[in-house]
Motif scaffolding. Structure first.
Motif, mmCIF file in Angstrom:
data_model
loop_
_atom_site.group_PDB
_atom_site.id
_atom_site.type_symbol
_atom_site.label_atom_id
_atom_site.label_comp_id
_atom_site.label_asym_id
_atom_site.label_seq_id
_atom_site.Cartn_x
_atom_site.Cartn_y
_atom_site.Cartn_z
ATOM 1 N N LEU A 62 -24.701 -27.520 16.932
ATOM 2 C CA LEU A 62 -25.398 -26.902 18.063
ATOM 3 C C LEU A 62 -26.054 -25.587 17.677
ATOM 4 C CD1 LEU A 62 -26.035 -26.898 21.116
ATOM 5 C CD2 LEU A 62 -23.870 -25.677 21.454
ATOM 6 N N THR A 63 -25.320 -24.713 16.998
ATOM 7 C CA THR A 63 -25.809 -23.354 16.747
ATOM 8 C C THR A 63 -26.337 -23.137 15.338
ATOM 9 O OG1 THR A 63 -23.626 -22.599 16.050
ATOM 10 C CG2 THR A 63 -24.131 -22.487 18.410
ATOM 11 N N GLY A 64 -26.029 -24.036 14.420
ATOM 12 C CA GLY A 64 -26.425 -23.836 13.034
ATOM 13 C C GLY A 64 -25.521 -22.876 12.280
ATOM 14 N N LEU A 65 -24.473 -22.364 12.942
ATOM 15 C CA LEU A 65 -23.520 -21.478 12.270
ATOM 16 C C LEU A 65 -22.536 -22.295 11.434
ATOM 17 C CD1 LEU A 65 -22.610 -19.110 15.263
ATOM 18 C CD2 LEU A 65 -24.250 -18.651 13.425
ATOM 19 N N GLY A 66 -21.840 -21.618 10.543
ATOM 20 C CA GLY A 66 -20.763 -22.278 9.835
ATOM 21 C C GLY A 66 -19.645 -22.644 10.804
ATOM 22 N N ASN A 67 -18.968 -23.768 10.535
ATOM 23 C CA ASN A 67 -17.870 -24.189 11.399
ATOM 24 C C ASN A 67 -16.523 -23.775 10.800
ATOM 25 O OD1 ASN A 67 -17.541 -25.982 9.309
ATOM 26 N ND2 ASN A 67 -18.332 -27.750 10.434
ATOM 27 N N ARG A 68 -15.453 -24.264 11.397
ATOM 28 C CA ARG A 68 -14.114 -23.888 10.925
ATOM 29 C C ARG A 68 -13.913 -24.283 9.465
ATOM 30 N NH1 ARG A 68 -9.199 -22.831 13.464
ATOM 31 N NH2 ARG A 68 -10.117 -23.292 15.507
ATOM 32 N N ARG A 69 -14.449 -25.436 9.078
ATOM 33 C CA ARG A 69 -14.293 -25.877 7.692
ATOM 34 C C ARG A 69 -14.960 -24.902 6.726
ATOM 35 N NH1 ARG A 69 -15.818 -31.976 6.743
ATOM 36 N NH2 ARG A 69 -14.121 -32.135 8.244
ATOM 37 N N ARG A 70 -16.153 -24.395 7.100
ATOM 38 C CA ARG A 70 -16.831 -23.439 6.219
ATOM 39 C C ARG A 70 -16.068 -22.112 6.174
ATOM 40 N NH1 ARG A 70 -23.145 -23.039 6.099
ATOM 41 N NH2 ARG A 70 -22.663 -24.861 4.843
ATOM 42 N N LEU A 71 -15.516 -21.688 7.318
ATOM 43 C CA LEU A 71 -14.711 -20.462 7.331
ATOM 44 C C LEU A 71 -13.544 -20.590 6.355
ATOM 45 C CD1 LEU A 71 -13.780 -17.728 8.452
ATOM 46 C CD2 LEU A 71 -12.707 -18.962 10.361
ATOM 47 N N GLN A 72 -12.853 -21.737 6.397
ATOM 48 C CA GLN A 72 -11.725 -21.940 5.493
ATOM 49 C C GLN A 72 -12.173 -21.957 4.043
ATOM 50 O OE1 GLN A 72 -10.348 -25.613 7.202
ATOM 51 N NE2 GLN A 72 -8.878 -24.595 8.557
ATOM 52 N N ALA A 73 -13.382 -22.479 3.801
ATOM 53 C CA ALA A 73 -13.870 -22.547 2.423
ATOM 54 C C ALA A 73 -14.317 -21.187 1.902
ATOM 55 C CB ALA A 73 -15.024 -23.552 2.331
ATOM 56 N N GLU A 74 -14.917 -20.352 2.783
ATOM 57 C CA GLU A 74 -15.496 -19.099 2.330
ATOM 58 C C GLU A 74 -14.506 -17.932 2.339
ATOM 59 O OE1 GLU A 74 -19.028 -18.182 4.497
ATOM 60 O OE2 GLU A 74 -20.141 -19.920 3.729
ATOM 61 N N ILE A 75 -13.380 -18.073 3.032
ATOM 62 C CA ILE A 75 -12.467 -16.935 3.137
ATOM 63 C C ILE A 75 -11.921 -16.530 1.771
ATOM 64 C CG2 ILE A 75 -10.386 -18.316 3.531
ATOM 65 C CD1 ILE A 75 -11.399 -15.011 5.280
ATOM 66 N N HIS A 76 -11.779 -17.505 0.859
ATOM 67 C CA HIS A 76 -11.272 -17.173 -0.476
ATOM 68 C C HIS A 76 -12.294 -16.325 -1.244
ATOM 69 C CE1 HIS A 76 -8.064 -20.006 0.292
ATOM 70 N NE2 HIS A 76 -8.955 -20.953 0.573
ATOM 71 N N GLU A 77 -13.569 -16.664 -1.111
ATOM 72 C CA GLU A 77 -14.599 -15.869 -1.771
ATOM 73 C C GLU A 77 -14.681 -14.470 -1.155
ATOM 74 O OE1 GLU A 77 -19.444 -16.029 -2.498
ATOM 75 O OE2 GLU A 77 -18.365 -17.810 -1.858
ATOM 76 N N ILE A 78 -14.540 -14.410 0.175
ATOM 77 C CA ILE A 78 -14.557 -13.112 0.850
ATOM 78 C C ILE A 78 -13.383 -12.256 0.378
ATOM 79 C CG2 ILE A 78 -14.302 -11.993 3.099
ATOM 80 C CD1 ILE A 78 -15.764 -14.448 4.294
ATOM 81 N N ALA A 79 -12.215 -12.884 0.253
ATOM 82 C CA ALA A 79 -11.029 -12.149 -0.204
ATOM 83 C C ALA A 79 -11.221 -11.650 -1.635
ATOM 84 C CB ALA A 79 -9.798 -13.044 -0.118
ATOM 85 N N ALA A 80 -11.831 -12.471 -2.485
ATOM 86 C CA ALA A 80 -12.060 -12.072 -3.882
ATOM 87 C C ALA A 80 -13.011 -10.879 -3.954
ATOM 88 C CB ALA A 80 -12.608 -13.252 -4.676
#
Length: 529
Positions: A370-388
């Motif tokens: 609907l919005t073109g934003l990342g979904n929960r799956r993308r949040l879970q995938a990107e949080i490790h890169e954000i933490a690094a």
């Protein structure tokens, strides 16, 4: 008198001749058997890649029809009445479909890309594809039929358009010409050899694609003559290749692969005599040469056979290596100008397109439709890169948990279509309120998450929260009048060494609950420990 020396010489010569003939004949027999397996596997791999490519093409065409639905404002009142200019505006549809039509809920034609003069003159409510779409309330791919416009076999891809009450307002249909369009033509160049061919049929046996036009839209079970047993097995779910007789009695390698959507069956027929013409000639030459020249002829025959098999064997090894992940698809991009090189380059092209399709599907799986934003799956995938990144820069990470105040009331009062527009506008305002380095996600419903990087606690976070609140309070013009919307925010910040998604979400959710307890339209900041 024949001497012992002469008899021994004759016996030895005869033994060498017989041994060479047997060795040459047996060696080429083994080589031919291995080559059958190699070519059969290659044909199945090519057919599998072709099926994946056509599946991706169908998904692409369904997506194109959905872009037209988006242009019709999701079934807003009167939107279907503007169907004709909408489909004419999407010029790319002409490249993908033979025709695009629109029917109202009674089956009356209200849009026609190629022949607008037919609008209002055709009532097709009795057609199976129309009735099936109305009954299932979802898009489908019709059974093949003869088009009244072109008198050629076509299929119709349908997509329903819903009004604000959830009823079907109209139906879009994109027709694909099976006899001349680029749909099957995209894989026609992969036909095996000069006399081999590709074909396609439905799981019920209806022929969709065949080099003999007279067989189109005929059923293999009711055609004159007995249906090929391997074809009947494929109709019952079998996939693979076998050495057998084709419809006209030709011995060939026959291969079958079923598509996913629609569940059509792709097949190829590679005549045995053509596939193994070089080996057969080498076998005859080796046997005759062994009888005439004995050991020399046998060695030459073996060398020729080995030379013929080596490129195909290498290609087979490459296929296995790619399947097992030991090589990349670059090994298929051969420089040789012969048939093996062409086969390798075709494999490379199909593998590349399949990989691109898989990448696109993977992106869609991690994106909110609907919005073109990342979904929960993308949040879970990107949080490790954000933490690094946070650990590298020694900066804290802040997660903001937001939802739209009284969103259920908006849906109940104004309908889900308006609710969707609110969510889309809300997502745009969230993007505008944060930096490009921040990350905005939609988890579900009206729940959104923002991950803020490189932010110090205190004033900066307060400023971000106030900016979001101010942007949200501006009127939403998604109905006939202005709609006032507010949001509640729960913010949780943690040190770079303690970034853990579950803990951040729980802490932010608690902060969000505290905001709602104070009356909503505000924010609460907490430190996650």
């Amino acid at each position: 008198m024949v001497t012992l020396r002469q008899r021994l010489t004759a016996a030895l010569t005869l033994l060498v001749l017989l041994t060479c003939a047997l060795v040459a004949g047996w060696s080429l027999h083994v080589a031919k058997r291995e080559m059958v397996a190699t070519i059969g596997t290659q044909q199945f791999d090519l057919l599998s890649a072709s099926a994946a490519y056509l599946d991706a093409d169908v998904v692409h065409m369904q997506a194109l029809l959905r872009t037209v639905i988006d242009g019709l404002a999701g079934g807003a009142p009167g939107a279907c009445g503007r169907a004709q200019p909408s489909i004419e505006r999407h010029t790319v549809l002409r490249n993908e479909f033979f025709n695009v039509t629109v029917f109202d809920a009674t089956g009356l034609l209200i849009g026609d890309m190629r022949n607008p003069a037919r609008i209002g003159t055709k009532a097709l409510g009795s057609r199976p594809y129309f009735q099936d779409t109305m009954r299932s309330r979802k898009g489908l791919i019709s059974e093949p039929f003869v088009s009244a416009l072109s008198n050629r076999p076509v299929i119709l891809i349908t997509e329903p358009v819903f009004d604000s009450q959830g009823n079907i307002a109209c139906i879009l249909g994109g027709s694909v010409d099976l006899s001349q369009s680029a749909f099957f033509g995209q894989i026609s160049r992969l036909r095996p050899g000069r006399t081999g061919y590709l074909f396609a049929l439905t799981r019920d046996g209806l022929i969709l694609h065949h080099p003999d036009p007279s067989r189109l839209l005929k059923n293999v079970l009711t055609e004159q003559g007995t249906a090929v047993s391997s074809t009947v097995a494929a109709m019952h779910g079998w996939e693979g290749w076998k050495l057998g007789r084709s419809k006209n009695g030709t011995l060939a390698i026959i291969t079958y692969k079923r598509m996913r959507n629609p569940e059509w069956i792709l097949g190829s027929v590679y005549p045995f005599d053509e596939a193994f013409s070089g080996v057969n000639a080498a076998q005859r030459a080796a046997i005759i040469g062994a009888a005439l020249v004995a050991l020399c002829a046998g060695l030459v025959g073996w060398f020729v056979t080995d030379s013929l098999l080596r490129p195909l064997q290498r290609l087979r090894w490459n296929v296995v290596a790619v399947e097992e992940g030991r090589e990349s698809i670059e090994v298929f991009n051969l420089d040789s100008r012969d048939e093996v090189g062409a086969l390798g380059r075709a494999l490379y092209s199909l593998s590349t397109k399949r990989k691109e399709a898989e990448t696109k599907l993977a992106h869609l799986a991690m994106t909110d439709a609907l919005t073109g934003l990342g979904n929960r799956r993308r949040l879970q995938a990107e949080i490790h890169e954000i933490a690094a990144t946070a650990e590298k820069l020694r900066t804290p990470v802040t997660l903001a948990f937001l939802d739209v105040d009284h969103f259920k009331s908006i849906n109940d009062r104004l309908g889900h279509d308006v609710g969707d527009l609110v969510l889309m506008e809300f997502s745009l305002r969230l993007r505008a309120a944060v930096k490009s380095t921040d990350h905005v996600f939609r988890l579900a419903g009206d729940e959104f998450v923002i991950v803020l990087e490189h932010r110090e606690a205190g004033v900066d976070l307060d400023a971000v929260a106030h900016k979001i609140l101010d942007l949200t309070r501006a009127p939403f013009f998604v109905t006939d009048g202005a709609l006032l919307v507010t949001t509640s925010i729960g913010m949780a910040t943690c040190d770079w060494s303690d970034v853990e998604l579950g803990a951040l979400l729980r802490c932010a959710d608690e902060a969000l609950y505290a905001t709602k307890q104070r009356g909503r339209d505000g924010f609460t900041l907490r430190t996650c420990r």
